[in-house]
Structure formats: structure tokens, C-alpha cells
Motif scaffolding. Structure first.
Motif, mmCIF file in Angstrom:
data_model
loop_
_atom_site.group_PDB
_atom_site.id
_atom_site.type_symbol
_atom_site.label_atom_id
_atom_site.label_comp_id
_atom_site.label_asym_id
_atom_site.label_seq_id
_atom_site.Cartn_x
_atom_site.Cartn_y
_atom_site.Cartn_z
ATOM 1 N N UNK A 195 12.282 3.824 -15.329
ATOM 2 C CA UNK A 195 12.377 5.251 -15.004
ATOM 3 C C UNK A 195 11.880 5.509 -13.589
ATOM 4 N N UNK A 196 10.735 4.950 -13.270
ATOM 5 C CA UNK A 196 10.149 5.146 -11.933
ATOM 6 C C UNK A 196 11.074 4.574 -10.869
ATOM 7 N N UNK A 197 11.602 3.397 -11.128
ATOM 8 C CA UNK A 197 12.508 2.739 -10.190
ATOM 9 C C UNK A 197 13.746 3.602 -9.912
ATOM 10 N N UNK B 289 0.842 -1.206 0.000
ATOM 11 C CA UNK B 289 0.000 0.000 0.000
ATOM 12 C C UNK B 289 0.870 1.245 0.000
ATOM 13 N N UNK B 290 1.938 1.213 0.774
ATOM 14 C CA UNK B 290 2.859 2.348 0.854
ATOM 15 C C UNK B 290 3.530 2.586 -0.495
ATOM 16 N N UNK B 291 3.908 1.497 -1.173
ATOM 17 C CA UNK B 291 4.525 1.610 -2.492
ATOM 18 C C UNK B 291 3.539 2.182 -3.499
ATOM 19 N N UNK B 292 2.277 1.738 -3.456
ATOM 20 C CA UNK B 292 1.251 2.243 -4.375
ATOM 21 C C UNK B 292 1.052 3.746 -4.195
ATOM 22 N N UNK B 293 0.953 4.173 -2.931
ATOM 23 C CA UNK B 293 0.735 5.593 -2.646
ATOM 24 C C UNK B 293 1.933 6.435 -3.111
ATOM 25 N N UNK B 294 3.145 5.937 -2.830
ATOM 26 C CA UNK B 294 4.348 6.680 -3.211
ATOM 27 C C UNK B 294 4.490 6.803 -4.725
ATOM 28 N N UNK B 295 4.266 5.711 -5.438
ATOM 29 C CA UNK B 295 4.419 5.713 -6.895
ATOM 30 C C UNK B 295 3.318 6.541 -7.546
ATOM 31 N N UNK B 296 2.075 6.395 -7.065
ATOM 32 C CA UNK B 296 0.968 7.165 -7.636
ATOM 33 C C UNK B 296 1.162 8.658 -7.380
ATOM 34 N N UNK C 81 4.017 10.169 -7.043
ATOM 35 C CA UNK C 81 5.109 10.631 -7.913
ATOM 36 C C UNK C 81 4.610 10.854 -9.333
ATOM 37 N N UNK C 82 3.855 9.903 -9.875
ATOM 38 C CA UNK C 82 3.345 10.036 -11.246
ATOM 39 C C UNK C 82 2.380 11.214 -11.373
ATOM 40 N N UNK C 83 1.566 11.439 -10.331
ATOM 41 C CA UNK C 83 0.622 12.552 -10.357
ATOM 42 C C UNK C 83 1.348 13.888 -10.324
ATOM 43 N N UNK C 84 2.372 13.975 -9.492
ATOM 44 C CA UNK C 84 3.130 15.218 -9.377
ATOM 45 C C UNK C 84 3.882 15.540 -10.664
ATOM 46 N N UNK C 85 4.494 14.510 -11.271
ATOM 47 C CA UNK C 85 5.270 14.724 -12.497
ATOM 48 C C UNK C 85 4.358 14.871 -13.715
#
Length: 212
Positions: free
Chosen positions: A28-30, A7-14, A16-20
Motif C-alpha cells: 500500500x505504501x509503495x 534517510x530521505x526514504x525514512x522521512x518521506x514514509x514516516x 506519509x504514515x503520520x499524515x494518514x
């Protein structure tokens, strides 16, 4: 990986993608997230978010790219789009100017760091001055007690040298002519003839006829 970690990974990645708000591959995300999440976790989370419709998956050749769903963002007026485009152009020009200045300063810095410091220059100057003084002392000693060679004596020596060098060349040529004549009917190679006769060559002793 536990549910809380996922869940923490999903929130962090989402987030990041929303901000960028631009497409990225899983690699790239990794990398952009400084490898906080494992590569396998990033791929799994991106595929899961795409299945849930929170992000969009686009296939670019064999590579997949992920971007947030654009429907969540309000429409941008044409005037604001033009303003942003102009701002991007202005910032790009400023970036080019800044990069040019940076390269210039880096070149100047490289030149300064590769040059001798004032103290190093003083030390080098002292070494050279000592060498000059030693040479001057030798010159003075020769001038005071050494025997000088007159122009006439020098000319005489040079003529003798020329005479001997000329004789050397002549005799070397004659010897080579004789050896070449012998080799025409000699059954062995030149090296064998030299060894049998006991001939020593200039090359063997690394001796060269003076050019002048």
C-alpha cells in the motif's frame, strides 16, 4: 542505496504514515507514494521504523500492516469524536449523492455521444430523400408505360403456380416412395444408389418447394 537516500526514504514514509494515521501494508505504501521508493526500500524502511518504535507493526493473517505510534497524538474528547463521526456520516451521504449524479451524467453523456449530430442527421436525411425520389421515379415510369397485371391475371397465375407446386410435391413423394422400396433390398447406401442411377435431388441444387 546511500545513507542520505535511506534517510530521505525514512522521512518521506514516516511523514506519509503520520499524515494518514491509518494502517497500511508495505505494498500500500509503495503504491500510494506512486513508487517513488523501490519496493525493497519501502519494506526495509518500514521494518527499521518498527524496530525503532516510531511505528507499530501489526500482523493480519500473513500480511503485515504498519501504523504510526498513537501515543504521540493527544487524547481526543468524546464530544469531538462524536462530531467527527457525524461529519464522516454527512460526507459519506454527500459522496453517495455525488456518485449517483455522476453516474446519471455519464449515462446522459454516453447517450449524447452515441447519437448522430445535427449535420450527420441532415446528411442521412438527404440520402433517404434521394432513395425515396428514385423509388418514386420508378413507380411513375411503370405507371406511365408499364403493363399492369389485373387482379384476374394475377389470380390465374397464382392458380397455375399452385397446380405446379402440387404436382411437384406429388411426384417428389412418389419418387421417394419408389427409392425407399428399392433401398430395402439394395446392398449399398442411398447416396450410392443415387449415383448409380443418376438421380439429382432438389437439395443438390439448393431448391426448396414453396411453402405457399
Amino acid at each position: 542505496m546511500s545513507k542520505a537516500q535511506e534517510k530521505n526514504a525514512e522521512e518521506g514514509i514516516l511523514q506519509y504514515l503520520t499524515k494518514q494515521n491509518r494502517p497500511y501494508s508495505a505494498i500500500d505504501v509503495y503504491n500510494n507514494l506512486h513508487k517513488v521508493y523501490g519496493k525493497t526500500v519501502v519494506v526495509k524502511v518500514l521494518e527499521s521504523l518498527a524496530q525503532e518504535g516510531k511505528i507499530r507493526e501489526k500482523l493480519n493473517g500473513k500480511q503485515k500492516a504498519y501504523v504510526v505510534d498513537q501515543s504521540q497524538f493527544p487524547d481526543v474528547p468524546e464530544s469531538e469524536m462524536k462530531f467527527m463521526e457525524k461529519k464522516i456520516t454527512d460526507l459519506s451521504e454527500k459522496l453517495k449523492t455525488a456518485q449517483a449524479n455522476l453516474r446519471q451524467h455519464q449515462t446522459e453523456l454516453k447517450g449524447l455521444t452515441s447519437s448522430m449530430s445535427t449535420e450527420e442527421a441532415r446528411i442521412q436525411l438527404g440520402v433517404i430523400n434521394n432513395q425515396c425520389n428514385a423509388c418514386k421515379a420508378k413507380i411513375a415510369a411503370f405507371e406511365a408505360g408499364g403493363k399492369r397485371v389485373t387482379p384476374e391475371e394475377r389470380e390465374k397465375v397464382m392458380k397455375m403456380r399452385e397446380k405446379y407446386v402440387s404436382a411437384w410435391k406429388k411426384r417428389r413423394r412418389m419418387a421417394n416412395d419408389i427409392l425407399d422400396t428399392i433401398l430395402e433390398s439394395y446392398p449399398k447406401p442411398k447416396k450410392a444408389l443415387y449415383e448409380d442411377v443418376g438421380i439429382e435431388t432438389d437439395e443438390e441444387y439448393n431448391v426448396k418447394i414453396p411453402s405457399k
